[in-house]
Write a protein that holds these residues in place. Structure first.
Motif, mmCIF file in Angstrom:
data_model
loop_
_atom_site.group_PDB
_atom_site.id
_atom_site.type_symbol
_atom_site.label_atom_id
_atom_site.label_comp_id
_atom_site.label_asym_id
_atom_site.label_seq_id
_atom_site.Cartn_x
_atom_site.Cartn_y
_atom_site.Cartn_z
ATOM 1 N N GLY A 170 0.805 -1.210 0.000
ATOM 2 C CA GLY A 170 0.000 0.000 0.000
ATOM 3 C C GLY A 170 0.837 1.259 0.000
ATOM 4 N N ALA A 171 0.490 2.208 0.868
ATOM 5 C CA ALA A 171 1.186 3.483 0.921
ATOM 6 C C ALA A 171 2.619 3.360 1.416
ATOM 7 C CB ALA A 171 0.414 4.451 1.828
ATOM 8 N N GLY A 172 2.996 2.210 1.952
ATOM 9 C CA GLY A 172 4.361 2.001 2.430
ATOM 10 C C GLY A 172 5.266 1.305 1.444
ATOM 11 N N THR A 173 4.800 1.048 0.231
ATOM 12 C CA THR A 173 5.567 0.272 -0.746
ATOM 13 C C THR A 173 6.912 0.911 -1.060
ATOM 14 O OG1 THR A 173 3.494 -0.490 -1.720
ATOM 15 C CG2 THR A 173 5.479 -0.789 -3.034
ATOM 16 N N GLY A 174 6.952 2.245 -1.147
ATOM 17 C CA GLY A 174 8.184 2.908 -1.550
ATOM 18 C C GLY A 174 8.809 3.806 -0.508
ATOM 19 N N THR A 175 8.476 3.616 0.757
ATOM 20 C CA THR A 175 8.998 4.523 1.783
ATOM 21 C C THR A 175 10.299 4.015 2.393
ATOM 22 O OG1 THR A 175 7.689 3.500 3.551
ATOM 23 C CG2 THR A 175 6.678 5.319 2.335
ATOM 24 N N MET A 176 11.043 4.927 3.019
ATOM 25 C CA MET A 176 12.298 4.617 3.699
ATOM 26 C C MET A 176 12.237 5.231 5.088
ATOM 27 S SD MET A 176 14.841 5.559 0.487
ATOM 28 C CE MET A 176 16.345 5.015 1.291
ATOM 29 N N ALA A 177 12.776 4.531 6.081
ATOM 30 C CA ALA A 177 12.684 5.042 7.448
ATOM 31 C C ALA A 177 13.899 4.636 8.265
ATOM 32 C CB ALA A 177 11.417 4.521 8.133
ATOM 33 N N LEU A 178 14.440 5.611 8.993
ATOM 34 C CA LEU A 178 15.513 5.348 9.948
ATOM 35 C C LEU A 178 16.698 4.661 9.278
ATOM 36 C CD1 LEU A 178 13.130 4.217 12.810
ATOM 37 C CD2 LEU A 178 14.427 6.356 12.740
ATOM 38 N N ALA A 179 16.958 5.064 8.013
ATOM 39 C CA ALA A 179 18.068 4.577 7.190
ATOM 40 C C ALA A 179 17.851 3.180 6.636
ATOM 41 C CB ALA A 179 19.388 4.644 7.956
ATOM 42 N N PHE A 180 16.654 2.643 6.779
ATOM 43 C CA PHE A 180 16.322 1.333 6.235
ATOM 44 C C PHE A 180 15.058 1.436 5.389
ATOM 45 C CE2 PHE A 180 18.645 0.505 10.197
ATOM 46 C CZ PHE A 180 19.621 -0.379 9.756
ATOM 47 N N LYS A 181 14.626 0.312 4.845
ATOM 48 C CA LYS A 181 13.347 0.295 4.138
ATOM 49 C C LYS A 181 12.220 0.461 5.156
ATOM 50 C CE LYS A 181 10.388 -0.225 0.810
ATOM 51 N NZ LYS A 181 9.324 0.413 1.609
ATOM 52 N N GLY A 182 11.340 1.411 4.915
ATOM 53 C CA GLY A 182 10.197 1.629 5.786
ATOM 54 C C GLY A 182 8.945 0.996 5.220
ATOM 55 N N GLY A 183 7.791 1.432 5.707
ATOM 56 C CA GLY A 183 6.554 0.875 5.191
ATOM 57 C C GLY A 183 5.382 1.092 6.121
ATOM 58 N N ILE A 184 4.410 0.210 5.998
ATOM 59 C CA ILE A 184 3.223 0.226 6.847
ATOM 60 C C ILE A 184 3.469 -0.673 8.067
ATOM 61 C CG2 ILE A 184 0.790 -0.457 7.007
ATOM 62 C CD1 ILE A 184 1.210 2.012 5.294
#
Length: 372
Positions: A170-184
């Motif tokens: 969903g909306a987390g498919t292409g996100t990045m967080a805290l220097a890693f792959k992010g998501g839902i």
């Protein structure tokens, strides 16, 4: 057990427990009665990694046009459509959508289409669609604006109760967080007869911190040469986080604003650096109890002095949802870079070295130190 075998495992699957309160059956936002979640995922690698996530409160319908809702803006570098009316009136009139920054406006139009076609809206002439976003422009061609009305309607129509997909969905498919792959990510807590649930779309910078233990990406957690937002590597265009909290506790909009504030505070527990370019928002809404099932507005039944357990439940649920968002995500090669999944074995080793987790096997009960 290899890293491959640990792929897409939630925090509790790895023995990482946040707080002492029990979770709901699914440890998800959908543990709050009458709340459903749906995803539409759009992937055409390496160019597109994006999508839509829909949070649908069943209470909104012909007999109830709004729910009490609070908003807290940690940092307003974002495009939360519908925010000013939520802040002004303390009311949620539509499901909540999450998507990519430049697709938020098309998503809002599609949400209006969806609600106007719903029973009870035959004569509606004003509506406040609520759409949140984060910028997935490093892993997805955000300028293409690939999210269509069909994608939005599919997420809304496909929203279900029960377990919620997490990570690269969903909306987390292409996100990045805290220097890693992010998501839902999602989680829930039980407070007496009430449930508090949280769902996050993580896309912000900082140093991943798990139960007080830093897991810096520049210490071997991410391969050399990989994009590492927040660690000296290329920064994404938007470092943001959308948080949605739901509860069946009978709270008014003012009290829900206080709950939303704690939801943003929880980002600090997992290592957010709250940069100036981060759009950090929390929405908190309350679903009706049986006594108000006919759409009769409720007065707040919880005194302000009794909110502390709900605040604690919110912070714990959001913290665990944020951890789930990165722990369930997988390495993604995208439009203009690569986001690496969190190495589970590294996290567990550092937690054991710090005395937070005792030796054991993932997937089995762990001896844990004091809850954070």
């Amino acid at each position: 057990m290899t890293d491959d075998e640990l792929t897409a495992r939630r925090a509790r699957d790895l023995g990482i427990v946040v707080g002492a309160l029990p979770t709901g059956v699914h440890n998800a936002l959908t543990d709050v009665p009458g709340v459903r979640v749906g995803h539409t995922t759009i992937v055409d690698p390496p160019r597109l990694h994006t999508g839509v996530t829909a949070i649908v409160p069943d209470a909104l319908g012909p007999d109830r046009r709004s729910l009490p809702c609070g908003l807290f803006v940690g940092n307003g570098f974002g495009k939360l459509i519908g925010a000013t009316q939520v802040a002004e009136l303390g009311a949620l009139e539509t499901p909540i959508l999450l998507t990519a920054t430049l697709s938020a406006f098309r998503a809002a139009d599609a949400l209006v289409t969806y609600v106007l076609a719903s029973p009870g809206h035959e004569t509606t002439r004003t509506l406040n669609p609520v759409v949140g976003e984060t910028n997935d422009g490093r892993l997805s061609d955000i300028r293409a604006r690939p999210v269509t009305e069909a994608h939005v309607l599919a997420a809304l129509d496909g929203a279900t109760p029960g377990a919620v997909a997490e990570g690269c969905v969903g909306a987390g498919t292409g996100t990045m967080a805290l220097a890693f792959k992010g998501g839902i990510g999602t989680s829930s807590r039980l407070v007496g007869d009430w449930t508090v649930g949280a769902l996050v779309q993580s896309n912000f910078s900082g140093t991943l911190t798990v139960r007080g233990v830093p897991i810096p990406a520049d210490d071997g957690a991410v391969p050399a040469g990989t994009d590492r937002p927040g660690t000296g590597g290329p920064e994404p265009e938007g470092n943001s986080c959308m948080i949605v909290v739901a509860t069946d506790a009978p709270l008014d909009a003012r009290q829900l604003g206080r709950v939303a504030r704690r939801a943003v505070f929880a980002m600090g527990r997992v290592g957010s650096d709250f940069t100036g370019g981060s759009g950090d928002y929390a929405l908190a809404f309350s679903t009706p109890g049986a006594a108000s099932a006919e759409g009769v507005p409720r007065a707040a039944e919880v005194a302000d002095g009794d909110l502390d357990p709900l605040f604690a439940a919110t912070m714990d649920a959001v913290e665990e949802a944020l951890l789930n968002s990165v722990l369930t995500a997988t390495t993604t090669v995208g439009h203009r870079g690569t986001a690496t999944a969190v190495p589970h074995e590294l996290v567990l080793r550092r937690l054991r070295d710090a005395g937070v987790l005792a030796a054991g096997r993932p997937g089995q009960p762990w001896a844990a130190g004091p809850a954070s």
